[in-house]
Write an enzyme that holds these catalytic residues in place. Structure first.
Site, PDB file in Angstrom:
ATOM      1  CG  LEU A 232      71.414   3.007  43.165  1.00  0.00           C
ATOM      2  CD1 LEU A 232      70.980   4.351  43.170  1.00  0.00           C
ATOM      3  CD2 LEU A 232      72.672   3.036  41.823  1.00  0.00           C
ATOM      4  CB  VAL A 233      67.172   1.609  47.042  1.00  0.00           C
ATOM      5  CG1 VAL A 233      65.855   0.706  46.873  1.00  0.00           C
ATOM      6  CG2 VAL A 233      68.111   1.008  48.021  1.00  0.00           C
TER       7      VAL A 233
ATOM      8  N   GLY B  46      63.750   3.010  42.348  1.00  0.00           N
ATOM      9  CA  GLY B  46      62.376   2.983  42.537  1.00  0.00           C
ATOM     10  C   GLY B  46      61.890   3.127  44.235  1.00  0.00           C
ATOM     11  CB  ALA B  47      64.228   3.881  46.984  1.00  0.00           C
TER      12      ALA B  47
ATOM     13  CB  SER C 106      57.507 -10.561  40.646  1.00  0.00           C
ATOM     14  OG  SER C 106      56.020 -11.034  40.984  1.00  0.00           O
TER      15      SER C 106
ATOM     16  CE1 TYR D 135      55.512  -6.514  37.300  1.00  0.00           C
ATOM     17  CE2 TYR D 135      54.582  -8.750  38.179  1.00  0.00           C
ATOM     18  CZ  TYR D 135      55.159  -7.584  38.381  1.00  0.00           C
ATOM     19  OH  TYR D 135      55.691  -7.259  39.561  1.00  0.00           O
TER      20      TYR D 135
ATOM     21  CB  ILE E 216      54.234  -6.640  48.521  1.00  0.00           C
ATOM     22  CG1 ILE E 216      55.253  -7.893  48.460  1.00  0.00           C
ATOM     23  CG2 ILE E 216      54.823  -5.806  49.668  1.00  0.00           C
ATOM     24  CD1 ILE E 216      55.625  -8.714  49.757  1.00  0.00           C
TER      25      ILE E 216
ATOM     26  CB  THR F 240      52.698  -1.237  46.920  1.00  0.00           C
ATOM     27  OG1 THR F 240      52.665  -2.042  45.951  1.00  0.00           O
ATOM     28  CG2 THR F 240      54.027  -2.174  47.930  1.00  0.00           C
TER      29      THR F 240
HETATM   30  P1  NAI Z   1      55.101   0.788  43.325  1.00  0.00           P
HETATM   31  O1  NAI Z   1      54.434   1.165  42.017  1.00  0.00           O
HETATM   32  O2  NAI Z   1      54.328   1.060  44.461  1.00  0.00           O
HETATM   33  O3  NAI Z   1      56.582   1.534  43.445  1.00  0.00           O
HETATM   34  C1  NAI Z   1      57.565   1.304  42.268  1.00  0.00           C
HETATM   35  C2  NAI Z   1      58.436   2.682  42.341  1.00  0.00           C
HETATM   36  O4  NAI Z   1      59.236   2.774  41.003  1.00  0.00           O
HETATM   37  C3  NAI Z   1      57.557   3.970  42.165  1.00  0.00           C
HETATM   38  O5  NAI Z   1      58.190   5.010  43.069  1.00  0.00           O
HETATM   39  C4  NAI Z   1      57.596   4.278  40.752  1.00  0.00           C
HETATM   40  O6  NAI Z   1      57.791   5.739  40.604  1.00  0.00           O
HETATM   41  C5  NAI Z   1      59.391   3.786  40.482  1.00  0.00           C
HETATM   42  N1  NAI Z   1      59.722   3.730  39.177  1.00  0.00           N
HETATM   43  C6  NAI Z   1      58.783   2.981  38.028  1.00  0.00           C
HETATM   44  N2  NAI Z   1      59.301   3.196  36.920  1.00  0.00           N
HETATM   45  C7  NAI Z   1      60.552   3.672  37.393  1.00  0.00           C
HETATM   46  C8  NAI Z   1      61.823   3.932  36.477  1.00  0.00           C
HETATM   47  N3  NAI Z   1      61.741   3.909  35.058  1.00  0.00           N
HETATM   48  N4  NAI Z   1      62.863   4.482  37.172  1.00  0.00           N
HETATM   49  C9  NAI Z   1      62.928   4.845  38.189  1.00  0.00           C
HETATM   50  N5  NAI Z   1      61.963   4.479  39.110  1.00  0.00           N
HETATM   51  C10 NAI Z   1      60.730   3.989  38.367  1.00  0.00           C
HETATM   52  O7  NAI Z   1      55.322  -0.821  43.112  1.00  0.00           O
HETATM   53  P2  NAI Z   1      56.026  -1.636  44.141  1.00  0.00           P
HETATM   54  O8  NAI Z   1      54.845  -2.687  44.592  1.00  0.00           O
HETATM   55  O9  NAI Z   1      56.753  -0.966  45.543  1.00  0.00           O
HETATM   56  O10 NAI Z   1      56.921  -2.735  43.419  1.00  0.00           O
HETATM   57  C11 NAI Z   1      58.368  -2.505  43.582  1.00  0.00           C
HETATM   58  C12 NAI Z   1      59.045  -3.663  42.846  1.00  0.00           C
HETATM   59  O11 NAI Z   1      58.646  -4.999  43.551  1.00  0.00           O
HETATM   60  C13 NAI Z   1      58.650  -3.898  41.353  1.00  0.00           C
HETATM   61  O12 NAI Z   1      59.783  -4.237  40.605  1.00  0.00           O
HETATM   62  C14 NAI Z   1      57.417  -4.810  41.410  1.00  0.00           C
HETATM   63  O13 NAI Z   1      57.443  -5.434  40.052  1.00  0.00           O
HETATM   64  C15 NAI Z   1      58.048  -5.793  42.256  1.00  0.00           C
HETATM   65  N6  NAI Z   1      57.164  -6.569  42.985  1.00  0.00           N
HETATM   66  C16 NAI Z   1      55.860  -6.076  43.424  1.00  0.00           C
HETATM   67  C17 NAI Z   1      54.931  -6.925  44.272  1.00  0.00           C
HETATM   68  C18 NAI Z   1      53.623  -6.330  44.879  1.00  0.00           C
HETATM   69  O14 NAI Z   1      52.906  -7.231  45.315  1.00  0.00           O
HETATM   70  N7  NAI Z   1      53.508  -5.138  45.145  1.00  0.00           N
HETATM   71  C19 NAI Z   1      54.995  -8.136  44.381  1.00  0.00           C
HETATM   72  C20 NAI Z   1      56.452  -8.708  43.465  1.00  0.00           C
HETATM   73  C21 NAI Z   1      57.221  -7.897  42.916  1.00  0.00           C
END
Ligand code: NAI
Length: 266
Positions: free
Chosen positions: A9-10, A12-13, A157, A170, A203, A205
């Site tokens: 189970l992932v 925010g995938a 993070s 954050y 990362i 994204t």
């Molecule tokens: P993103 O914003 O591209 O993707 C996050 C996903 O989580 C989205 O599809 C969104 O709809 C979903 N989401 C948001 N709130 C939600 C909720 N309440 N319930 C279910 N799904 C939800 O972000 P990204 O960059 O892929 O980040 C993923 C994780 O990695 C986050 O926890 C972020 O804090 C962490 N992170 C990201 C970094 C980066 O540089 N992009 C660096 C370090 C950590």
């Protein structure tokens, strides 16, 4: 006979890092429950990518489960739905997380943004982990009979320790989230359940798109020794190493996936 696939189970995938993790797990032969708060179309892209890389013949399946992990009723519905569809969860990946809508100096940041980040980045994963852990410990028979022991991976993070003055909420949320791993690692070790934190650096994204130029500049200046952007695949491969049981005598471990950002120099 076709083998029964392990189940991940992932959260925010649909996109970004979560999608990278889902795809790497699919490549390993996992079935994946793709959770996201919304965005069926984007989740469908993730599902298709998983199908493309899945090895054959393995009995895998990829499905989207809409739920807001910050809401108690959604979390309960999510765990029930995944359990009814797949029968079990072998790996929980707490990936879903949010950044502030607007980056504001800590002298100006709002309580509203603080509450939003704490709800999604801390409360959601904490109570989802509790729910899934209870599923495991309340069914010792199933726990014994599975080929592999369950695992939990939480995506925190570098913001858990690196202070950014324009997004204090954050940083606080990720620092709090970091305590989830030692807590559950200690509580669940007796059941053979191991718990890990992956700490990504920068990362590429949608989350980092608004600050791309800043990070391009930092990379050019050597802010971390491996001079490139991290990718969702980099994080996905670290999760895959844990899922493949490549770290059998480890729990509570923090794995930095940050190009060496955490290293200090003198
Ligand atoms: P993103 O914003 O591209 O993707 C996050 C996903 O989580 C989205 O599809 C969104 O709809 C979903 N989401 C948001 N709130 C939600 C909720 N309440 N319930 C279910 N799904 C939800 O972000 P990204 O960059 O892929 O980040 C993923 C994780 O990695 C986050 O926890 C972020 O804090 C962490 N992170 C990201 C970094 C980066 O540089 N992009 C660096 C370090 C950590």
């Amino acid at each position: 006979m076709v083998a029964t696939a392990p189940v991940a189970l992932v959260t925010g995938a649909a996109r970004g890092i979560g999608r990278g993790i889902a795809v790497e797990l699919a490549r390993l032969g996992f079935s994946v429950a793709i959770n996201d708060i919304s965005n069926h179309e984007v989740a469908e892209e993730c599902r298709k990518l998983c199908e493309q890389v899945a090895p054959h013949p393995v009995n895998t399946s990829f499905e989207f489960f809409q739920a807001d992990i910050a809401q108690a009723s959604d979390r309960a519905r999510l765990v029930d739905a995944v359990r009814s569809r797949f029968g079990w969860i072998d790996l929980l990946v707490n990936n879903a997380g949010v950044a502030p809508h607007v980056r504001k100096d800590i002298l100006e940041a709002s309580e509203e943004s603080f509450d939003r980040l704490m709800a999604v980045n801390v409360k959601g994963p904490y109570f989802l982990t509790q729910a899934v852990a209870n599923l495991w410990v309340s069914d010792p028979e199933a726990l014994r009979s599975r080929a592999r022991k369950p695992k939990i991976v939480t995506i925190s993070s570098v913001s858990a320790y690196a202070a950014s003055l324009n997004r204090g909420e954050y940083c606080l949320s990720k620092a709090a989230l970091s305590m989830l791993t030692p807590l559950f690692a200690l509580r669940l070790a007796e059941y053979g359940i191991h718990v890990f934190e992956i700490r990504p650096g920068v990362i590429a994204t949608d989350m980092t798109l608004p600050v791309k130029e800043k990070y391009d500049r930092m990379i050019a200046e050597g802010a971390w020794p491996i001079r490139r952007w991290g990718t969702p695949e980099d994080v996905g491969r670290a999760v895959a190493a844990i899922a493949e049981e490549r770290l059998p005598f480890s729990t509570g471990e923090v794995i930095n996936v940050d190009g060496g950002f955490h290293l200090r120099r003198l």
